[in-house]
Design a protein around this motif. Structure first.
Motif: not given
Length: 1433
Positions: A1174-1182
């Motif tokens: 599974e790929p590593e996930m990255f998140v950003r918020c508006s």
């Protein structure tokens, strides 16, 4: 030749390119396992081998740097294997070899080259080798992650030629796509490669970039009984050896040797460098290390040796040489001695283990009129080093203690330190005995016992048991920036562990050794620095710091080296709040096909029939049929204008929803967002029963959606609600047509259904849009029946600490999905021919134009005057204009302009006012009469008027001249800046990185260092080469890429070096994560007014409220000189929403949620804990005020997204977006999630199931009188009083009484809305938090009933009144759908018995149900609870 010499000669390697070795601190090395299975293909049968014998094949592995066209490391050769050719099978060579290696060069341009070589014998017996092709394998991805190669089916493709073709300058990256490389047809190599972490245990025994076979023995490793040595490598035990009484004798004497050495140095450097200066021997060092034939097991220890005569004096002497002066002896002794004892803890009883000694001299150049040698602690003495002699000692495995005498070696032969060494005396006339002495000797005494080690005061003795395994970690060393400590100074005298620092190293502050160490040429008698190198060293390093290449020093500061006991250890991340499960990237609510009866009823309801562009009925597509998506067919379609139609037809109750009758809405409206169009909120639609027959059940009947007119009546003539979206290529960006097609093929449409009266969420549905792909057809239509599901989130339960520490202990619980109904939806796509627009549309740049140049017509200067940069028409034609019309500031200062403005104002006023016009006419008639009375007065007034005009004009000319002089410099500078300004327009969406390159040219004939500055942090320069390579690969940009192109200043401002007339491409990235969010205070259906002719139309996709961003990028040379200006205009466009989450939370509190991501690439049935790729996930918020992050709990474990949001006051709704990425450079989001946070007033209720709990809420009126009604999400559990519509007075206070009777135990939420029934606005909203517990069960019964549609069953149970007085009791149950009472209440006397009549409804399926019967008193408090276990079988 001994074992050590044989291994050392066999394992000589070529170092990597110099640019690769400049990086500091050193990178971590990555281990690989490479399995070579077989080579297949007809290309193995070469014609040139037909006339030769003993034909066999061999594989060779080499490392290659594509960026610098450089082979490095060591080439590995496999054993030769014969060719096997069977009937019906292609020729093949089976190898079955496993190769291990490790490397720290984690660049995507580092590749492994596999060559297939054929070996044969000619007729004359000589050996012939021919290349049969080669393959290329990338060791690391674009994100510097190790490659996991598994080519099971197709294998690795091979190319024609030999690997030497890679040295050609035309072979640039990406090398596989180069036209000069030709693939060999039907010839491939079966192989696999993967990281091999167990090899890390032998990093210290095996050098980098050295492939070894699985059966090759490495000194220091234990031999395996069978199989692979490196699968689980084991180390041999180490022993500690001691070297003492070490002395070095140089031929013919130390004084003569150093005198000749200084003379050769001075003659090599030249007279110009040492004019009046002194050249001296500042220090003599000895490097001592253990070598296993492959590499040094540990970094060599560094000690200081001194002349024998200086030991008695107590200081280190130095031999110096002044130009033109005689030699001043520095010592009288003829040997260099070591005053300390050496501990070698890494020795192993193996014949290939040896002790390597390297003698190194440190020279200094000092100026002084007296020619005195400066002190060794001087901070201004330039110093540099030369290697003089080296020796290697191979002890016998059984040796314990002896005196050793070794001959020193020098010259151009290879040595383990890989440095150039001072020449040896000519040995043409010497015998073998003399040769052993004339290069010098080293002698010492060694021992292995700890009994001979002297004790040191204040220092414990080292352990000498030698039982510890051979460690790969380097010895601890002080930081290069740390001040000298007394312990380090003591270690110079009593040397127990190295590498230590000598006196000069402790006294002189060291500098970086990456580029300041001069290289040593290979020519001449003395391989020393040239005059240019020495001059450069004196200029760049005036403080005389000595670089220490031999010391593997730490790069961390003392602040980072605090003891481990002072730092708290962070536990693995485990959320205390239970995570909820996301629906997935392409979720769709379950749907079923319509029955024939339902289709007949819907067709008879009179829904508008859709026709295509030829006025023919549209072809209806079965949603079960698979969709064959061919992008080329969609792009080649002549009907590029897509008319997307959504028809909301009917809504059906869910048969499995037990509370459907109580919670079923009377009106409904929908909210959704299609593609980049604005969000849509439909008007309220009335639910009208489609089947009026009495036979139709309430649950299974469908309800037609009917629009409500302005007067409140129903529009029965046109049932359903229809929306149209005109997706015209004229409104899309060039090239966006394929994005829209991809959107239809891959995305789902999320639709939220709301109760039009209570404004409560009914549920959400999702439909895939792939059936809207026409694939060359004129039009398509699909009917869908979608399940409308609501997700009920329970309160976050407290997790015990034991569960927190469990690996993966927290599971996504507390989420309950309820099917509320089924939405009948029709979707259609009608194709139309594109009409040619008369007006010129706004030109948008194509998506592939990533190169911005100042010569492509985007320059900001197009001619014109100083005052009007935009006053041009076509080409170089410029129309003259009045200065007052061009500049408003100048117009306000001119007298004539004021008079014209006054006259114009009077003229416009005259037309506007009739009264003023009459007054002006009377004034003109009076002047006309006065002019007729005498011409003399008329001439006089005319002359005076002309004189005043001349005076005003002369004043205006003076003002204009002064104004032009004042703004001339500013206007010329503005025009010149426009001449070097290039304009570029970006069309960006939230979270997506827009990449482009700007071609920057140095117009001058001299070099410049250009500083790049932007006035907006959202537009940045890509300084990381890996990130640049990643974006170039994504956008297929073919411009050249340079390593280490930018230099970052202290404020992280990038700089680039430009040669004269040079053009470089500067990579830029624009990425915006922030969006302006307006928190709404009310929600409700939109009262859309559909006028005739514009009905069912939607707004165009371009949002009018988004303003254009203007970003200025300046390229400034030294001295503040501007080379170029880049003006970027950013047009923000709406983005796609993949999934929507709604959370209801108490007001003015923090919402903390953990959303569990679905398994992206895990295989079905994979065991827990196994990495599933599974790929590593990255998140950003508006919203920057929202905390969002993602953390993995371990390999193979699910990944959670953690949110922390601050809620506002009730009934505020906060909306924000979350973008999820699978690449570390955040190029394009994989998913964009939309979040709604409803802030509600919180009411906590603790109650018992089946028992009525009463409470009241305070209602506060608004500024106007309102007709309101209270609605609840669970009317069967929460009742309100007053129940109907009531008046809420303005600014008044009124109580709302609540009654809570829960039917199940646990914690959950109930929503309560107070709605204005006239305007359908939300007045107040509450979040009722129920904490329910189950009462004690006093009796239990069991009954068996047959399943199916029977008539049910009647049963009786008895209840005795335990009180002496007469009482009234009420009956309730938690399953009113399965159990009904004959009487809901009864009255019984004291001590009497009453028979309760029960009627069990039939069940449609077999199983077991537990039904609770609550017997409550007159206050509705629970007296007793009976449990009836019903088994349907």
């Amino acid at each position: 030749m001994g074992e050590w010499q044989r291994l050392f000669v066999q394992n000589l390697t070529v170092p990597p390119h110099n640019q690769r070795r400049r990086h500091s601190p050193p990178r971590e090395s990555t281990a690989f396992q490479f399995i070579l299975k077989s080579v297949e293909g007809d290309a193995l049968k070469l014609r040139a081998l037909d006339e030769m014998s003993d034909v066999e094949f061999q594989l060779r592995l080499s490392f290659f740097d594509v960026t610098y066209h450089h082979f490095f490391g060591k080439t590995w050769r496999s054993a030769t294997k014969p060719l096997k050719a069977g009937l019906g099978h292609p020729p093949a060579v089976v190898f079955h070899e496993t190769v291990y290696f490790h490397t720290s060069l984690d660049y995507p341009s580092i590749v492994l080259v596999v060559e297939v070589v054929a070996t044969a014998r000619r007729r004359d017996g000589t050996l012939q080798e021919m290349s049969c092709g080669f393959g290329i394998i990338h060791l690391f991805t674009s994100r510097s992650e190790p490659t996991d190669l598994n080519l099971k089916d197709k294998g690795l493709s091979l190319y024609h030629g030999t690997p030497r073709a890679l040295l050609h300058p035309l072979l640039q990256e990406p090398i596989e796509m180069n036209k000069y490389l030709m693939t060999i047809d039907s010839c491939h190599l079966q192989c696999s490669m993967q990281p091999h972490p167990p090899l890390e245990a032998v990093y210290h025994l095996l050098p980098e970039n050295t492939p070894v076979s699985s059966l090759q023995r490495i000194p220091g490793m234990l031999a395996a009984h069978e199989g692979d040595l490196f699968q689980k490598p084991r180390l041999m035990k180490t022993v500690t050896w001691y070297l003492e009484k070490l002395s070095i004798h140089l031929y013919p004497s130390l004084e003569r040797f150093e005198e000749e050495l200084l003379d050769l140095l001075m003659s090599d450097q030249g007279n110009s460098m040492l004019d009046g200066n002194t050249l001296a021997v500042q220090e003599r060092r000895l490097h001592i290390g253990v070598h296993n034939g492959f590499c040094f097991v540990q970094p060599p220890q560094v000690v200081v040796v001194v002349p024998e005569a200086e030991v008695a004096r107590g200081r280190t002497g130095s031999l110096q040489r002044k130009q033109g002066a005689g030699v001043r002896p520095s010592s009288e002794g003829q040997a260099l001695v070591l005053r300390s004892r050496i501990h070698l803890t890494e020795m192993v009883h193996h014949p290939a283990f040896g002790v390597v000694l390297l003698l190194e001299y440190v020279f200094s150049v000092a100026s002084g009129p007296d020619g005195k040698t400066p002190s060794v602690t001087s901070l201004t003495t330039p110093a540099y080093m030369h290697s003089i002699r080296w020796a290697v000692w191979n002890p016998s495995p059984d040796a314990t203690s002896s005196n050793v005498v070794l001959p020193l070696q020098g010259g151009v032969q290879h040595n383990p330190s890989h440095v150039l060494v001072y020449k040896t005396p000519p040995a043409t006339m010497s015998s073998e005995e003399v040769k052993q002495v004339e290069s010098g000797t080293v002698q010492f005494h060694f021992s292995t016992g700890s009994e001979e080690q002297p004790a040191v005061a204040g220092k414990p003795s080292s352990s000498t048991k030698g039982e510890a395994p051979l460690s790969k970690n380097p010895p601890p060393t002080p930081s290069p920036r740390s001040p000298p400590s007394p312990q380090v100074l003591v270690s110079t005298q009593d040397y127990s562990r190295g590498p230590g620092l000598s006196i000069s190293q402790l006294s002189v502050p060291p500098v970086s050794c990456s580029s300041k160490t001069p290289s040593q040429p290979s020519g001449g008698a003395l391989p020393s620095q040239s005059s240019e190198a020495l001059r450069q060293l004196q200029e760049d390093n005036p403080r005389g710091a000595i670089t220490h290449l031999e010391s593997n020093l730490s790069y961390t500061s003392l602040a980072q080296e605090s003891p481990a006991a002072d730092q708290l250890q962070e536990l693995p991340f485990t959320p205390v709040h239970v995570p909820i499960m996301a629906l997935g990237p392409h979720s769709e609510s379950p749907s079923t096909g319509l029955t024939r009866a339902a289709l007949a009823r819907l067709r008879a309801s009179g829904f508008p029939q859709l026709l295509d562009c030829n006025k023919e009925p549209i072809q209806i597509v079965d949603p079960v049929d698979p969709v064959n998506f061919i992008p080329q067919r969609e792009e080649a379609d002549l009907l590029q204008n897509n008319e997307i139609i959504l028809q909301f037809l009917a809504f059906t109750r869910a048969a499995e929803d037990r509370t459907a009758f109580e919670t079923w809405p009377k009106t409904i409206y929908f909210t959704f967002q299609f593609y980049r169009f604005p969000p849509v909120t439909t008007p309220r639609l009335q639910l009208v029963n489609a089947d009026t027959s009495k036979a139709a059940s309430f649950i299974s009947s469908s309800h037609i959606l009917v629009q409500i007119k302005e007067d409140g009546t129903l529009n029965l003539g046109s049932p359903g609600f229809q929306l149209k979206y005109m997706v015209d290529p004229g409104f899309l960006k060039p090239g966006e047509q394929r994005w829209f097609i991809r959107y239809l093929a891959e995305h789902t449409l999320q639709i939220d259904a709301w109760d039009g009266d209570s404004l409560l969420l009914v549920g959400s549905a999702a439909v895939k849009l792939k059936h809207l792909l026409r694939q060359g057809r004129t039009a398509v239509q699909v009917h869908r029946e979608l399940e409308v599901i609501t997700m009920e989130y329970k309160q976050d339960t407290t997790v015990m600490s034991g569960e927190i520490l469990k690996h993966g202990g927290v599971k996504p619980i507390g989420v309950h999905a309820v099917v509320r109904g089924r939405l009948h939806l029709s979707l259609a796509n009608i194709g139309h021919l594109c009409e040619q627009r008369q007006r010129k549309s706004v030109s948008l740049p194509p998506s592939r134009s990533r190169i911005i140049s100042s010569h492509d017509g985007n320059s900001g200067f197009h001619g014109g005057s100083l005052l009007s940069a935009n006053a041009y028409s076509v080409g170089n034609v410029c129309q003259a204009q009045k200065l007052a019309d061009v500049d408003s500031e100048l117009a306000g200062m001119l007298f004539s302009r004021l008079r014209e403005v006054s006259a114009t104002f009077q003229h416009s006023s005259r037309e506007a006012s009739v009264t003023r016009r009459r007054k002006l006419e009377r004034m003109l008639s009076v002047r006309r009469r006065e002019s007729q009375e005498g011409d003399a007065a008329k001439k006089t007034s005319l002359i005076m008027g002309r004189h005043e005009d001349r005076i005003q004009h002369s004043r205006d000319l003076q003002i204009i001249e002064a104004y032009r002089e004042r703004i001339k410099a500013e206007s010329i500078a503005s025009m010149l800046s426009q001449a070097i300004t290039t304009r570029h327009t970006l069309y960006a969406t939230f979270g997506t990185a827009e990449f482009f390159e700007f071609a920057l040219k140095n117009p001058y004939n001299v070099q410049h260092t250009v500083t790049i500055e932007t006035d907006n942090p959202e537009l940045s320069v890509i300084v990381d080469t890996r990130e640049w390579r990643h974006f170039k690969k994504l956008t297929q940009t073919t411009t050249p890429l340079e390593e280490d192109m930018f230099h970052l200043q202290d404020d992280l401002t990038p700089q680039v070096y430009l040669r004269p007339k040079e053009t470089v491409h500067i990579p830029f990235k624009y990425q915006a994560f922030s969006l302006e969010h307006a928190a709404t205070m009310q929600q409700g259906p939109a009262e859309l007014m559909f006028s005739k002719g514009k009905e069912d139309s939607a707004a165009p996709w371009k949002s009018c409220g988004i303003q254009t961003k203007h970003i200025r990028v300046s390229f400034t040379a030294s001295g503040g000189k501007l080379l170029a200006i880049l003006s970027v205009n950013v047009e923000s466009q709406p983005h796609v929403v993949d999934q929507t989450f709604r959370f209801y939370h108490p007001e003015l509190t923090f919402l903390k949620k953990s959303i569990r991501l679905p398994p992206w690439h895990t295989l079905p049935g994979a065991p827990v804990g196994m990495p599933g790729g599974e790929p590593e996930m990255f998140v950003r918020c508006s919203d920057p005020n929202i905390v969002c992050e993602t953390k993995k709990m371990g390999p193979g474990e699910p990944q959670d997204v953690f949110l922390k949001v601050a809620g506002g006051p009730s009934p505020q709704i906060k909306r924000f977006f979350l973008s999820i990425y699978t690449d570390p450079w955040l190029a394009a989001p994989t998913q964009i999630w939309q979040f709604y946070l409803h802030s509600l007033q919180r009411v906590d209720v603790s109650c018992i199931t089946g028992q009525l709990t009463r409470l009241s809420l305070v209602l506060r009126g608004t500024q106007a009188i309102r007709k309101v009604k209270a609605y609840t999400s669970h009317p069967h559990e929460l009742t309100v009083d007053p129940e109907g519509i009531f008046i809420l007075p303005a600014n008044g206070v009124q109580d709302l009484h609540l009654g809570v009777r829960p039917q199940s135990a646990g914690s959950r939420f109930v929503y309560l809305n107070l709605v204005d029934v006239e305007y359908h606005q939300l007045v107040s909203s509450w979040l009722v938090c129920l904490s329910c517990r189950q009462p004690l069960v006093s009796k239990a019964f069991e009954i068996v009933l047959p399943p199916g549609g029977g008539k049910g069953s009647n049963k009786r149970i008895t209840y005795a009144n335990p009180y002496p007085s007469r009482r009234v009791y009420f009956l309730h149950t938690n399953r009113p759908d399965l159990l009904q009472f004959k009487e809901d209440s009864f009255e019984i006397g004291g001590g009497e018995t009453y028979t309760i009549g029960l009627r069990f409804a039939p069940s449609q399926s077999a199983g077991e149900e537990e039904i609770l019967i609550y017997i409550n008193d007159h206050e509705d408090k629970n007296e007793e609870t009976f449990c009836v276990k019903v088994t349907y079988q």
